[in-house]
Design a protein around this motif. Structure first.
Motif, short mmCIF file in Angstrom:
data_model
loop_
_atom_site.label_atom_id
_atom_site.label_comp_id
_atom_site.label_asym_id
_atom_site.label_seq_id
_atom_site.Cartn_x
_atom_site.Cartn_y
_atom_site.Cartn_z
N CYS A 3 -20.11 6.12 20.10
CA CYS A 3 -21.08 6.33 20.93
C CYS A 3 -22.01 6.92 19.93
N PRO A 4 -23.19 6.66 20.09
CA PRO A 4 -24.56 7.19 19.25
C PRO A 4 -24.41 8.79 19.67
N GLU A 5 -24.41 9.56 18.30
CA GLU A 5 -24.52 10.99 18.24
C GLU A 5 -25.56 11.66 19.44
N ASP A 6 -26.75 10.97 19.54
CA ASP A 6 -27.83 11.57 20.42
C ASP A 6 -27.51 11.32 21.58
N LEU A 7 -26.28 10.65 22.11
CA LEU A 7 -26.03 10.52 23.62
C LEU A 7 -24.81 11.27 23.90
N VAL A 8 -23.94 11.75 23.03
CA VAL A 8 -22.74 12.40 23.26
C VAL A 8 -22.82 13.20 24.49
N PHE A 9 -24.08 13.97 24.54
CA PHE A 9 -24.02 15.27 25.65
C PHE A 9 -24.75 14.70 27.06
N ARG A 10 -25.29 13.18 26.85
CA ARG A 10 -25.95 12.81 27.96
C ARG A 10 -24.99 11.67 28.64
N ARG A 11 -23.87 11.28 27.78
CA ARG A 11 -23.11 9.91 28.09
C ARG A 11 -22.50 10.14 29.44
N HIS A 12 -22.31 11.03 30.19
CA HIS A 12 -22.04 11.18 31.68
C HIS A 12 -22.90 10.84 32.46
N SER A 19 -18.58 10.08 34.78
CA SER A 19 -19.37 11.25 35.39
C SER A 19 -18.53 12.19 36.41
N VAL A 20 -17.65 11.02 37.41
CA VAL A 20 -16.90 11.78 38.33
C VAL A 20 -15.60 12.58 37.77
N ILE A 21 -15.24 12.07 36.50
CA ILE A 21 -14.15 12.85 35.81
C ILE A 21 -14.69 14.14 35.54
N TYR A 144 -6.55 12.19 35.39
CA TYR A 144 -7.85 11.74 35.64
C TYR A 144 -7.71 10.14 35.18
N VAL A 145 -7.94 9.19 36.00
CA VAL A 145 -7.74 7.98 35.50
C VAL A 145 -8.73 6.93 35.83
N SER A 146 -9.42 6.15 34.94
CA SER A 146 -10.44 5.26 35.41
C SER A 146 -10.28 3.86 34.56
N VAL A 147 -10.43 2.78 35.31
CA VAL A 147 -10.25 1.48 34.94
C VAL A 147 -11.47 0.71 35.18
N PRO A 148 -11.61 -0.35 34.57
CA PRO A 148 -12.84 -1.05 34.75
C PRO A 148 -12.14 -2.18 36.15
#
Length: 170
Positions: A3-12, A19-21, A144-148
């Motif tokens: 994950c690009p470092e600048d996106l880590v804290f906005r990735r959710h 984002s749900v988790i 907490y589980v997520s799958v495509p």
């Protein structure tokens, strides 16, 4: 790719399933999290910004190296372990680190939350993953589980879905 470092804290904001988790973990005030299949640790790093501590487990040493570097850089209390989920046992790791059972921190091997996000489609036996999660869960904790939910394309790329051993449709 990490994950690009600048996106880590906005990735959710971009990854709806996480984002749900994340929202549930923050709302329920979980403080300790085990991320099984953490890749480069971006989910734990994102959660660490909210005060969470935890352990990430993955098979890829390169991804774990990125996770460790970022956790150290940002001063987060996170640990990353190279292991398959089905063989991961924090009790064994602690026994090696703390041979005297009285020296082992009692809460060090139990977690308020365990994340299995985008992992189950890659493993031979999902039941073993749930057993590992349950073994490390504190009383009252949540997995907490997520799958495509579609076979292809995955993450916008058809080739990514070729690594899936199983398909989930719902």
């Amino acid at each position: 790719a990490p994950c690009p470092e600048d996106l880590v804290f906005r990735r959710h904001e971009q990854v709806k399933r996480f984002s749900v988790i994340r929202r549930k973990i923050v709302e329920r005030k979980h403080k300790t999290v085990l991320d099984l299949g953490c890749l480069d640790g971006w989910q734990l790093l994102n959660l660490a910004a909210t005060g969470v501590t935890g352990v990430g487990v993955d098979l890829c040493p390169e991804s774990l190296s990125v996770a460790r570097e970022r956790a150290a850089k940002w001063g987060f209390d996170l640990h990353f372990v190279e292991s398959g989920i089905e063989h991961f046992d924090l009790y064994d790791l602690l026994a090696t680190k703390y041979p005297d059972p009285w020296a082992e921190p009692s809460s060090g091997s139990r977690f308020d939350a365990v994340i299995l996000s985008e992992v189950l489609e890659h493993v031979l036996d999902p039941l073993v993953c749930f057993q590992t999660a349950a073994k490390h869960l504190a009383p009252g904790g949540i997995v907490y589980v997520s799958v495509p939910a579609t076979p292809i394309p995955h993450h916008g790329k058809v080739e990514d879905a070729r690594e899936h051993l199983r398909i989930y449709t719902e």
